[in-house]
Enzyme design. Structure first.
Site, PDB file in Angstrom:
ATOM      1  N   THR A  46      41.654  45.399  36.743  1.00 17.04           N
ATOM      2  CA  THR A  46      42.338  45.290  35.338  1.00 17.04           C
ATOM      3  C   THR A  46      42.866  43.836  35.254  1.00 17.04           C
ATOM      4  O   THR A  46      43.133  43.256  36.164  1.00 17.04           O
ATOM      5  CB  THR A  46      43.418  46.538  35.515  1.00 17.04           C
ATOM      6  OG1 THR A  46      44.243  46.334  36.672  1.00 17.04           O
ATOM      7  CG2 THR A  46      42.796  47.820  35.555  1.00 17.04           C
ATOM      8  N   THR A  48      45.625  42.025  34.437  1.00 17.37           N
ATOM      9  CA  THR A  48      46.770  41.471  35.195  1.00 17.37           C
ATOM     10  C   THR A  48      46.572  41.353  36.568  1.00 17.37           C
ATOM     11  O   THR A  48      46.976  40.835  37.396  1.00 17.37           O
ATOM     12  CB  THR A  48      48.132  42.246  34.707  1.00 17.37           C
ATOM     13  OG1 THR A  48      48.352  42.243  32.998  1.00 17.37           O
ATOM     14  CG2 THR A  48      49.310  41.494  35.489  1.00 17.37           C
ATOM     15  N   CYS A  49      46.146  42.735  37.060  1.00 19.90           N
ATOM     16  CA  CYS A  49      45.813  42.817  38.696  1.00 19.90           C
ATOM     17  C   CYS A  49      44.972  41.648  38.958  1.00 19.90           C
ATOM     18  O   CYS A  49      44.990  40.956  40.113  1.00 19.90           O
ATOM     19  CB  CYS A  49      45.460  44.110  39.089  1.00 19.90           C
ATOM     20  SG  CYS A  49      46.290  45.453  38.238  1.00 19.90           S
ATOM     21  N   HIS A  50      43.661  41.561  38.306  1.00 16.07           N
ATOM     22  CA  HIS A  50      42.742  40.664  38.912  1.00 16.07           C
ATOM     23  C   HIS A  50      42.925  39.523  38.581  1.00 16.07           C
ATOM     24  O   HIS A  50      42.613  38.355  39.310  1.00 16.07           O
ATOM     25  CB  HIS A  50      41.420  41.077  38.145  1.00 16.07           C
ATOM     26  CG  HIS A  50      40.148  40.393  38.721  1.00 16.07           C
ATOM     27  ND1 HIS A  50      39.709  40.505  39.789  1.00 16.07           N
ATOM     28  CD2 HIS A  50      39.414  39.791  38.125  1.00 16.07           C
ATOM     29  CE1 HIS A  50      38.610  39.861  40.181  1.00 16.07           C
ATOM     30  NE2 HIS A  50      38.252  39.215  39.082  1.00 16.07           N
TER      31      HIS A  50
END
Length: 161
Positions: A46, A48-50
């Site tokens: 996703t 923001t996560c990545h």
């Protein structure tokens, strides 16, 4: 009830990818006798996560470990195969341990689950970071907005160590 400083980490078995294929790692294996930085994300790959959250922990790995941390680990509510693909694509190498919490069981046990059904993602983990010393939580940082990674960032953790 949401986990807080002073609480023992919930007992759980994560799924990991080993050299021999899918395997498991218990919370005892991960936390017993160690200082661990654990961060949770809503989903592998996703935005923001990545592109934001994980890269900070990879970039600041040496500085975090220089403060006495034995292990940096990330957990996400994705199956072990997706988590493994994310690990490979991230370039994190051996700097971060990637843990699959496919059914959100750990997130629920820690009171860190979030229903993202309105975004088509179902039950996920809140975005957070924590410091765990020998199985006991000493710091917890939970994002109010799962699309942000400030409160739970590697920089925040560095300041808390």
């Amino acid at each position: 009830m949401t986990i807080k400083a002073g609480d023992k980490i919930p007992s759980h078995t994560f799924h990991i990818m080993s050299d021999d294929g899918p395997a498991t790692m218990s919370t005892d294996e991960l936390f017993a006798g160690k200082k661990v930085v654990l961060f949770g994300v809503p989903g592998a790959f996703t935005p923001t996560c990545h592109a934001n959250h994980l890269p900070g922990f990879v970039e600041h790995n040496d500085a975090i470990k220089a403060k006495g941390v034995d292990t940096i680990a990330v957990t996400t509510v994705n199956d072990v195969h997706v988590v493994n693909a994310w690990h490979k694509a991230s370039g994190a190498g051996d700097k971060v341990v990637f843990l699959s919490d496919g059914n959100a069981d750990f997130a629920k046990a820690a009171g860190l689950e979030i229903d993202l059904g309105m975004a088509g993602m179902g039950m996920r983990s809140k975005r957070y970071s924590m410091i765990v010393d020998n199985g006991v939580v000493t710091q917890v940082n939970i994002e109010e907005n799962p699309g942000e990674a400030e409160t739970s960032s590697a920089a925040t953790i560095l300041g808390q160590l």
